[in-house]
Motif scaffolding. Sequence first.
Motif, PDB file in Angstrom:
ATOM      1  N   HIS A  26       0.838  -1.208   0.000  1.00  9.53           N
ATOM      2  CA  HIS A  26       0.000   0.000   0.000  1.00  9.53           C
ATOM      3  C   HIS A  26       0.868   1.251   0.000  1.00  9.53           C
ATOM      4  O   HIS A  26       0.619   2.195  -0.773  1.00  9.53           O
ATOM      5  N   GLU A  84      -1.631  -5.138  -7.227  1.00  8.79           N
ATOM      6  CA  GLU A  84      -2.489  -4.395  -6.294  1.00  8.79           C
ATOM      7  C   GLU A  84      -3.409  -3.439  -7.050  1.00  8.79           C
ATOM      8  O   GLU A  84      -4.629  -3.412  -6.807  1.00  8.79           O
ATOM      9  N   VAL A  85      -2.857  -2.639  -7.948  1.00  6.09           N
ATOM     10  CA  VAL A  85      -3.690  -1.640  -8.632  1.00  6.09           C
ATOM     11  C   VAL A  85      -4.557  -2.276  -9.716  1.00  6.09           C
ATOM     12  O   VAL A  85      -5.623  -1.755 -10.040  1.00  6.09           O
ATOM     13  N   GLY A 138      -6.229  -4.743  -9.268  1.00  2.03           N
ATOM     14  CA  GLY A 138      -7.445  -5.126  -8.573  1.00  2.03           C
ATOM     15  C   GLY A 138      -8.511  -4.043  -8.633  1.00  2.03           C
ATOM     16  O   GLY A 138      -9.683  -4.301  -8.326  1.00  2.03           O
ATOM     17  N   GLU A 139      -8.132  -2.829  -9.043  1.00  2.00           N
ATOM     18  CA  GLU A 139      -9.093  -1.730  -9.181  1.00  2.00           C
ATOM     19  C   GLU A 139      -9.837  -1.773 -10.516  1.00  2.00           C
ATOM     20  O   GLU A 139     -10.839  -1.081 -10.690  1.00  2.00           O
ATOM     21  N   VAL A 140      -9.343  -2.560 -11.466  1.00  4.70           N
ATOM     22  CA  VAL A 140      -9.965  -2.632 -12.788  1.00  4.70           C
ATOM     23  C   VAL A 140     -11.234  -3.472 -12.710  1.00  4.70           C
ATOM     24  O   VAL A 140     -11.238  -4.570 -12.132  1.00  4.70           O
ATOM     25  N   GLU A 141     -12.308  -2.974 -13.289  1.00  2.00           N
ATOM     26  CA  GLU A 141     -13.569  -3.715 -13.304  1.00  2.00           C
ATOM     27  C   GLU A 141     -13.495  -4.823 -14.346  1.00  2.00           C
ATOM     28  O   GLU A 141     -13.277  -4.561 -15.523  1.00  2.00           O
ATOM     29  N   SER A 156     -12.244   1.100 -17.972  1.00  2.00           N
ATOM     30  CA  SER A 156     -11.850   0.944 -16.582  1.00  2.00           C
ATOM     31  C   SER A 156     -10.336   0.789 -16.464  1.00  2.00           C
ATOM     32  O   SER A 156      -9.706   1.399 -15.581  1.00  2.00           O
ATOM     33  N   VAL A 183      -7.744   3.381 -14.427  1.00  2.00           N
ATOM     34  CA  VAL A 183      -6.811   2.926 -13.394  1.00  2.00           C
ATOM     35  C   VAL A 183      -5.372   3.239 -13.795  1.00  2.00           C
ATOM     36  O   VAL A 183      -4.573   3.715 -12.983  1.00  2.00           O
ATOM     37  N   ARG A 218      -4.575   6.803 -13.413  1.00  2.00           N
ATOM     38  CA  ARG A 218      -4.488   7.150 -11.988  1.00  2.00           C
ATOM     39  C   ARG A 218      -3.141   6.709 -11.411  1.00  2.00           C
ATOM     40  O   ARG A 218      -2.617   7.325 -10.484  1.00  2.00           O
ATOM     41  N   HIS A 219      -2.589   5.641 -11.987  1.00  2.00           N
ATOM     42  CA  HIS A 219      -1.283   5.126 -11.572  1.00  2.00           C
ATOM     43  C   HIS A 219      -0.388   5.083 -12.821  1.00  2.00           C
ATOM     44  O   HIS A 219      -0.225   4.028 -13.449  1.00  2.00           O
ATOM     45  N   ASN A 244      -4.784 -10.865  -9.068  1.00  2.00           N
ATOM     46  CA  ASN A 244      -5.712  -9.937  -9.712  1.00  2.00           C
ATOM     47  C   ASN A 244      -5.594  -9.978 -11.229  1.00  2.00           C
ATOM     48  O   ASN A 244      -6.606  -9.957 -11.938  1.00  2.00           O
TER      49      ASN A 244
END
Length: 230
Positions: free
Chosen positions: A34, A81-82, A84-87, A106, A110, A113-114, A132
């Motif tokens: 994180h 980790e990131v 995992g934010e993708v739909e 999506s 993400v 954003r990153h 993920n």
Amino acid sequence: MASDPKADPIPSVWARPQAAARVRPALSRAVIVHEAVLMLDAEGIEAVSMRKLGARLDAGATSLYRHVALKSELMELAVDEVLGEVERPAADSPDWRAALTEFAASFRTVALRHPWLCTLLGQEGLAYLGPNLSKMNEGLFALFSTAGFPDPNGAINAVYSYSVGMVSAESAWLNTVSRSGRTEAEFLTRLHPDTSTTVSRNPDAVAIRDHNFTGALNIVLDGLAFQLNP
């Protein structure tokens, strides 16, 4: 020299179990990852080191190495980790094309954003072992299989390669704009000073990027549709 039977058979963080937290109970792989993501977002890939990350967590690098052995492993973990934010698309979606459009949008959100994500996806060869990313690929495979595609893996590669490549270019563009000290609209107007151009009359930079991404994606999807109806 005889090989060590306990050596990792695969050089990836996903191929070995997590170490038990003995020294600092509050320090865990999840906490480390994180903080690494926050550091990557704020400072970029080159600025991240185990020493600097340890300082942010008020822990020595040795403590971090109990959970993450190498910086490359840390990057693998951050990537997954990131992601995992993708739909992920539903396998039973009645409209495969709409589902893929939503998935690509999506992923783009993400990745912007990153902005380090696409770069690391091209560097960390075993990132696909992450849970993920594995689930994302499984969802895409199920969607293409249900839709009747003869080569689901090839279709996945087409959408995935387009999305990563397009967002990589978009991230580079936004980085250039950021370094200029101007807004994106101001930077576009400076590049196209001729007031007769559409860009200069209406420099809606976000809308232009949205249009470019969706328009080229539709070309990719048109090509995939041909596999179903040659």
